[in-house]
Design an enzyme around this catalytic site. Sequence first.
Site, mmCIF file in Angstrom:
data_model
loop_
_atom_site.group_PDB
_atom_site.id
_atom_site.type_symbol
_atom_site.label_atom_id
_atom_site.label_comp_id
_atom_site.label_asym_id
_atom_site.label_seq_id
_atom_site.Cartn_x
_atom_site.Cartn_y
_atom_site.Cartn_z
ATOM 1 N N GLU A 47 0.867 -1.190 0.000
ATOM 2 C CA GLU A 47 0.000 0.000 0.000
ATOM 3 C C GLU A 47 0.899 1.235 0.000
ATOM 4 O OE1 GLU A 47 -1.672 0.734 3.885
ATOM 5 O OE2 GLU A 47 -3.321 1.943 3.091
ATOM 6 N N ASN A 110 -6.880 6.308 -1.845
ATOM 7 C CA ASN A 110 -5.811 5.364 -1.544
ATOM 8 C C ASN A 110 -6.048 4.200 -2.501
ATOM 9 O OD1 ASN A 110 -4.016 3.545 -0.492
ATOM 10 N ND2 ASN A 110 -4.519 3.984 1.664
ATOM 11 N N LYS A 127 -9.439 2.185 -1.996
ATOM 12 C CA LYS A 127 -9.643 1.670 -0.639
ATOM 13 C C LYS A 127 -10.995 2.111 -0.070
ATOM 14 C CE LYS A 127 -7.172 1.392 3.800
ATOM 15 N NZ LYS A 127 -5.886 1.826 4.474
ATOM 16 N N GLU A 146 -6.234 8.883 7.360
ATOM 17 C CA GLU A 146 -6.700 8.484 6.026
ATOM 18 C C GLU A 146 -8.072 9.078 5.720
ATOM 19 O OE1 GLU A 146 -5.008 4.071 6.517
ATOM 20 O OE2 GLU A 146 -5.755 4.518 4.523
ATOM 21 N N CYS A 172 -4.962 -2.845 2.781
ATOM 22 C CA CYS A 172 -4.706 -2.708 4.203
ATOM 23 C C CYS A 172 -5.912 -2.971 5.117
ATOM 24 C CB CYS A 172 -4.086 -1.350 4.493
ATOM 25 S SG CYS A 172 -3.169 -1.382 6.024
ATOM 26 N N ASN A 197 0.198 -0.943 5.312
ATOM 27 C CA ASN A 197 1.102 -0.159 6.158
ATOM 28 C C ASN A 197 0.434 -0.168 7.537
ATOM 29 O OD1 ASN A 197 2.646 2.546 4.267
ATOM 30 N ND2 ASN A 197 1.910 0.628 3.464
HETATM 31 N N1 ING Z 1 -3.422 0.616 8.600
HETATM 32 C C1 ING Z 1 -3.904 -0.152 9.680
HETATM 33 C C2 ING Z 1 -4.483 -1.506 9.274
HETATM 34 O O1 ING Z 1 -5.671 -1.723 9.157
HETATM 35 C C3 ING Z 1 -5.160 -0.281 11.766
HETATM 36 C C4 ING Z 1 -4.841 0.584 10.585
HETATM 37 C C5 ING Z 1 -4.147 -0.925 12.500
HETATM 38 C C6 ING Z 1 -6.470 -0.472 12.108
HETATM 39 C C7 ING Z 1 -4.498 -1.755 13.599
HETATM 40 C C8 ING Z 1 -6.844 -1.287 13.185
HETATM 41 C C9 ING Z 1 -5.826 -1.927 13.935
HETATM 42 O O2 ING Z 1 -3.642 -2.402 9.151
HETATM 43 C C10 ING Z 1 -4.037 0.989 7.442
HETATM 44 N N2 ING Z 1 -3.303 1.708 6.579
HETATM 45 O O3 ING Z 1 -5.175 0.697 7.187
#
Ligand code: ING
Length: 312
Positions: A47, A110, A127, A146, A172, A197
């Site tokens: 991503e 995205n 996304k 985001e 992601c 990411n």
């Molecule tokens: N990053 C994270 C993901 O879904 C996240 C955001 C991390 C949400 C941990 C919930 C828990 O992997 C992106 N870019 O979506």
Amino acid sequence: MSRTLIVAAAQTGPVARGDSRPAVVRRLIALLREAHGRGARLVVFPELALTTFFPRWWMEDAAEIDSFFEREMPGPETRPLFEEAQRLGVGFYLGYAELAEQAGRTRRFNTAILVDRAGRIVGRYRKVHLPGHRDHLPDRPYQHLEKKYFEPGDLGFPVWRSMNANIGMCICNDRRWPETYRVMGLQDVELVLLGYNTPIPSVMTPQYDHLAAFHNHLSLQAGAYQNACFVVGTAKAGQEEGSNLLAGSCIIAPSGEIVALAASKGDEVITAACDLDLCAINKRTTFNFAAHRRVEHYRLITERTGAAPPAG
Ligand code: ING
């Protein structure tokens, strides 16, 4: 004649804020060449592969924000990647920040594209599930903006026939939502490609930072198993501008097993020979949707957005 496709996840280490597009594209080309050398004919990049994960910062200057976006794809700085991939006969998934002029409006997404082995863009995905928050939360160690910088995707979850396979894409946070895979599963997807990411700790759930790797693989493996498809998850990983990004890039078989797993937090290629006909085992039995699903009972999934407790 088996439809075996050698697929690669081309994990990258950190991309610094000041890293130029040409410098990043050179890294991606090196990974593409290594994957090709190992027999891969489809490569999945992360991503937002071309830039640092800029939604970690609150920015207000429009020019600074737009410096992270691509106005054309390919453009002069990304064309070398397309040209090398075409020369080698390798298809790829590329995640990037898309700035599009649509019907007189400037849109920002995205985005990920699917490029076939002839260098043609055959699919585009934007996304849908944007995690985090829209407003500045200065008390937090970093932001997750985001929802500020991107619109929710407007293309749904398409599946394309390309490279003799039914290929779908997501990005992601999409991988955490079962709906993502099921919509593609209902289009007979055989290969779901995605980049991520994932900051650790997540500003949303620091209580679970020790489970970040588990939740990543749990989501990917469940999606693969419950929709009888391969899933390729490719990280941008490592210590990036003070934020620790999860690694763990992997390739999941339709059985739900991890068949390839990255061992580092840097630039690394992993590959698996994906026999796409293995998808049929569960598509014809356990997850024969036509034989077993009862859609008359699933209405709430599309009619209700947030959860509502039972009356009483
Ligand atoms: N990053 C994270 C993901 O879904 C996240 C955001 C991390 C949400 C941990 C919930 C828990 O992997 C992106 N870019 O979506």
